[in-house]
Scaffold this active site. Structure first.
Site, short mmCIF file in Angstrom:
data_model
loop_
_atom_site.label_atom_id
_atom_site.label_comp_id
_atom_site.label_asym_id
_atom_site.label_seq_id
_atom_site.Cartn_x
_atom_site.Cartn_y
_atom_site.Cartn_z
N GLY A 125 1.92 -6.42 -0.47
CA GLY A 125 3.05 -6.57 -1.40
C GLY A 125 2.99 -7.84 -2.24
N GLU A 151 -5.29 -4.48 7.18
CA GLU A 151 -4.32 -4.93 6.18
C GLU A 151 -4.05 -6.42 6.36
OE1 GLU A 151 -1.79 -1.45 4.68
OE2 GLU A 151 -0.79 -2.27 6.44
N GLY A 187 3.39 -0.15 -2.06
CA GLY A 187 4.15 -0.07 -3.30
C GLY A 187 3.66 1.00 -4.26
N ASN A 212 2.38 4.64 2.31
CA ASN A 212 3.42 4.17 3.23
C ASN A 212 4.63 3.80 2.38
OD1 ASN A 212 5.03 2.83 5.05
ND2 ASN A 212 3.61 1.13 5.39
N TRP A 213 5.62 4.66 2.41
CA TRP A 213 6.81 4.42 1.57
C TRP A 213 7.71 3.33 2.15
CZ3 TRP A 213 9.14 9.65 -0.62
CH2 TRP A 213 8.19 10.24 -1.48
N LYS A 214 7.47 2.92 3.37
CA LYS A 214 8.31 1.90 4.02
C LYS A 214 9.79 2.33 3.94
CE LYS A 214 4.70 -1.40 3.08
NZ LYS A 214 4.31 -2.76 2.80
N HIS A 220 1.95 -1.66 12.18
CA HIS A 220 2.00 -2.28 10.84
C HIS A 220 2.48 -3.73 11.00
CE1 HIS A 220 3.16 -3.21 6.75
NE2 HIS A 220 2.39 -2.20 6.37
N GLU A 270 4.48 -5.41 9.39
CA GLU A 270 5.94 -5.58 9.26
C GLU A 270 6.65 -5.24 10.56
OE1 GLU A 270 6.40 -3.25 5.68
OE2 GLU A 270 5.30 -4.80 4.58
N SER A 289 -1.94 -4.38 -1.42
CA SER A 289 -1.99 -4.46 -2.89
C SER A 289 -3.07 -3.58 -3.52
CB SER A 289 -2.15 -5.92 -3.35
OG SER A 289 -1.02 -6.66 -2.96
#
Ligand code: PGA
Length: 251
Positions: free
Chosen positions: A174, A168, A235, A12-14, A98, A100, A213
Site C-alpha cells: 500500500g 509481501e 489496491g 485481496n480486497w481487504k 497477511h 495486516e 504495490s
C-alpha cells in the site's frame, strides 16, 4: 533453473467492498478469458457467497477466496469465520498470515500455522503470507525473518496442490514502493530453496506470489522474474481494468 508454473493472480480486497462492488467483479469475470493465469478474487467475507454465485453462474475461471479464517471449524468465537464456512460460501482458497493480520491481531507463526491447517481441513488452498518490515530489511534480516516465518507458519503436509506462498514485504504494501527486481529475485530464490528443502519435488512446484504495490505499470517486469509465479494484489485489485491488466501481464 526455475520451473515455469502456471501463474496465479490473486486480488485481496481487504476491508473494501459493498454489494455494488459485485459489478466490478462482473467486469473481471467477463474479461478473465484472455488471461494466461489463474485468477482469484478475495472479497470481504460478506460478499463471498454472492461473488461465488456470480462466478459459478458465468462458468468463469475466476475463483473466489477468503482473507482469513479461524483455526476451529465451529464454536464460541464471536465474529469469527471458519474455513468450513468459507468453503460453504463458495471459497476455494484462503489467505492466512497477511501482515495486516499479524500486526493488527497479533497473529504469531503458530496461529498462522493452525489457520493454514484449518484451511486444508476444509479442503481449500492456503495462501500463506510472509515478509519482513522496513527495519528488518534495513538490518539485513529479511532472509532470517522470512525463513523463520516459513518454518513456523507452514504445517506439515504441504504440497503444490494445497499451498501457495506469498512474499509481501510489509514496507511495500500500500506504499507504492517495491523492492528492486534483484531483491525480489533473491528472496524468491531463497523461499524456493526453503520449500524444496522441506517439501522436495512438491516444493519446486508450489507457487510463490509477490505482493506489495503491484500495479499494471510494474507487473510485467516483476512477473517475469524467476520464481515469481504470480502476484497478490491489494489496491489494484479493486478496479477491474487494473486487475485484468496485471493478469494480462502474465505471458
Ligand atoms: P497492495 O497490497 O497491492 O495494496 O500493496 C498487497 C497486499 O497487502 O496483499
Amino acid at each position: 533453473m526455475a520451473e515455469k508454473l502456471r501463474p496465479l493472480i490473486a486480488g485481496n480486497w481487504k476491508m473494501n467492498g459493498l454489494t455494488p462492488s459485485l459489478m466490478e467483479l462482473g467486469v473481471m469475470i467477463a474479461g478473465a478469458g484472455i488471461a494466461s493465469a489463474d485468477l482469484l478474487v478475495c472479497p470481504p467475507a460478506t460478499l463471498i457467497a454472492a461473488a461465488s454465485a456470480a462466478a459459478r453462474a458465468s462458468g468463469t475461471r475466476v475463483a473466489i477466496g477468503g482473507q482469513d479464517c479461524h483455526a476451529s471449524p465451529s464454536g464460541a468465537h464471536t465474529g469469527d469465520v471458519s474455513a468450513e464456512m468459507l468453503k460453504d460460501a463458495g471459497a476455494s482458497a484462503v489467505i492466512v498470515g497477511h501482515s495486516e493480520r499479524r500486526a493488527d491481531h497479533g497473529e504469531t507463526d503458530a496461529v498462522v500455522q493452525a489457520k493454514a491447517q484449518a484451511v486444508w481441513r476444509a479442503g481449500l488452498i492456503a495462501i500463506v503470507c510472509v515478509g519482513e518490515t522496513q527495519a528488518e530489511r534495513d538490518g539485513g534480516k529479511a532472509r532470517d525473518v522470512v525463513g523463520r516465518q516459513l518454518a513456523g507458519s507452514l504445517p506439515s503436509g504441504a504440497s503444490a496442490a494445497n499451498l501457495v506462498v506469498a512474499y509481501e514485504p510489509v514496507w511495500a504494501i500500500g506504499t507504492g514502493r517495491t523492492p528492486t527486481n534483484p531483491e525480489i529475485e533473491e528472496i524468491h530464490g531463497f523461499i524456493r530453496a526453503q520449500l524444496v528443502k522441506t517439501l522436495k519435488d512438491q516444493g519446486a512446484r508450489v507457487r510463490i506470489l509477490y505482493g506489495g504495490s503491484v500495479k499494471p505499470s510494474n507487473a510485467a517486469e516483476i512477473l517475469k522474474l524467476p520464481d515469481v509465479n504470480g502476484a497478490l494484489v491489494g489496491g489494484a485489485s479493486l478496479k477491474a481494468s487494473d486487475f485484468l491488466a496485471i493478469a494480462a501481464a502474465c505471458s
